[in-house]
Design an enzyme around this catalytic site. Sequence first.
Site, short mmCIF file in Angstrom:
data_model
loop_
_atom_site.label_atom_id
_atom_site.label_comp_id
_atom_site.label_asym_id
_atom_site.label_seq_id
_atom_site.Cartn_x
_atom_site.Cartn_y
_atom_site.Cartn_z
N LYS A 1 0.81 -1.23 0.00
CA LYS A 1 0.00 0.00 0.00
C LYS A 1 0.84 1.27 0.00
O LYS A 1 0.45 2.28 -0.58
CB LYS A 1 -0.97 0.00 1.19
CG LYS A 1 -2.06 -1.07 1.05
CD LYS A 1 -3.05 -0.99 2.19
CE LYS A 1 -4.05 -2.14 2.10
NZ LYS A 1 -5.10 -2.04 3.13
N ASN B 1 -4.93 1.91 -1.56
CA ASN B 1 -5.42 0.54 -1.75
C ASN B 1 -6.20 0.37 -3.06
O ASN B 1 -6.65 -0.73 -3.37
CB ASN B 1 -6.28 0.09 -0.56
CG ASN B 1 -7.69 0.63 -0.63
OD1 ASN B 1 -7.91 1.71 -1.20
ND2 ASN B 1 -8.64 -0.08 -0.07
N ASP C 1 -10.18 2.32 2.41
CA ASP C 1 -10.28 1.54 3.65
C ASP C 1 -11.07 2.27 4.73
O ASP C 1 -11.92 1.68 5.41
CB ASP C 1 -8.87 1.22 4.20
CG ASP C 1 -8.19 0.12 3.41
OD1 ASP C 1 -8.88 -0.75 2.85
OD2 ASP C 1 -6.94 0.12 3.36
N GLY D 1 0.00 1.42 9.66
CA GLY D 1 -0.70 1.86 8.46
C GLY D 1 -2.21 1.65 8.55
O GLY D 1 -2.98 2.51 8.11
N MET E 1 -10.51 -5.02 12.80
CA MET E 1 -10.41 -4.72 11.37
C MET E 1 -9.99 -5.92 10.54
O MET E 1 -10.08 -5.89 9.32
CB MET E 1 -9.47 -3.53 11.13
CG MET E 1 -10.19 -2.21 11.45
SD MET E 1 -9.18 -0.72 11.45
CE MET E 1 -8.27 -0.86 9.94
P1 ATR Z 1 -0.27 -2.31 9.72
O1 ATR Z 1 -0.01 -1.71 8.39
O2 ATR Z 1 -1.03 -3.61 9.69
O3 ATR Z 1 -0.87 -1.34 10.67
P2 ATR Z 1 2.27 -2.05 11.06
O4 ATR Z 1 2.56 -0.70 10.51
O5 ATR Z 1 3.37 -3.06 11.18
O6 ATR Z 1 1.16 -2.80 10.25
O7 ATR Z 1 1.61 -1.84 12.50
C1 ATR Z 1 1.24 -2.91 13.30
C2 ATR Z 1 0.52 -2.36 14.53
O8 ATR Z 1 0.13 -3.45 15.38
C3 ATR Z 1 1.39 -1.46 15.39
O9 ATR Z 1 0.56 -0.50 16.01
C4 ATR Z 1 1.94 -2.44 16.41
O10 ATR Z 1 2.35 -1.85 17.61
P3 ATR Z 1 3.83 -1.21 17.72
O11 ATR Z 1 3.81 0.06 16.92
O12 ATR Z 1 4.02 -0.96 19.17
O13 ATR Z 1 4.77 -2.25 17.16
C5 ATR Z 1 0.73 -3.28 16.64
N1 ATR Z 1 1.01 -4.60 17.21
C6 ATR Z 1 1.51 -5.68 16.60
N2 ATR Z 1 1.60 -6.73 17.44
C7 ATR Z 1 1.13 -6.30 18.63
C8 ATR Z 1 0.96 -6.89 19.92
N3 ATR Z 1 1.27 -8.18 20.14
N4 ATR Z 1 0.44 -6.14 20.91
C9 ATR Z 1 0.11 -4.84 20.70
N5 ATR Z 1 0.25 -4.21 19.51
C10 ATR Z 1 0.75 -4.92 18.50
#
Ligand code: ATR
Length: 273
Positions: free
Chosen positions: A66, A87, A102, A130, A215
Amino acid sequence: MSERYAVFGNPIGHSKSPLIHAAFARQCGAEISYEARLAPLDGFAGGVREFIAAGGRGANVTLPFKEQAFRLADQRTPRAELAAAVNTLVFADGQILGDNTDGAGLLRDLVDNLGCAIAGRRVLLLGAGGAARGVIAPLLAARPHTLVIANRTIDRAEALVRQFAADDRLRASAYAQLAGTSFDLVVNATSAGLSGALPPLPERVFAAESLAYDMVYGAAAMPFLAFARAQGAARLADGLGMLVEQAAEAFYLWRGVRPASAPVIAMLRATGA
Ligand code: ATR
């Protein structure tokens, strides 16, 4: 000859988008083909250009492309700029237009399908990646009382709040700081569920009549929705409706016709597709 559309992702094998767009096309009597295209991780732009050369009219873009789609677009809609991600692509007159449907998809599912009131309500958004960024502007546009962004890495939540700084209903929070506050709507935009994990929410963040919304859909939504149920959330929803609604918005962009989403959501639920 039918108009060609596609979804690009990696992986892409389990995408429901071809099924969804085929159902929209049947409804509208439209002659379209819609295929899932696996792009190599380092070959997204080339894959899109190849598809355009082969007569492609538009495309959806899913993980992990994206942001690359955002950069590839010659022009972008304001909502794509706010999301900093694209997207949906439209190919016309030798140009690539990038949009992001989205956020509109989430709002349609919440408001139209689930009857969730947002105006004046306390909304909690989990995550600051994102997926979260793309839904902040449309959630704010629905005039909540407050929109709190909670994230494990608080800096990322604070950066998002700064980006939308003009809005004082928006604030960032660490998970632990949420203790003692409850919300009418809690939206999980983290990727935690994809690895079976749960954001570290304190107890009692779900108000009595609250809606817990993940989501993502299917098994990945289960950890959060099971926690929300155990914590007394009144209603639970996964992101299947959002998936169909973002597709409907893309279809509208391409074809100028808004398909009915409800029968398609029902079809996907019934077939467990
Ligand atoms: P996306 O595009 O799906 O949002 P991303 O930019 O990698 O992917 O972001 C993932 C999000 O899920 C982030 O907010 C991440 O928290 P951090 O910024 O602290 O890493 C969150 N996330 C992933 N695994 C998590 C977990 N086990 N507990 C809490 N937050 C989680």
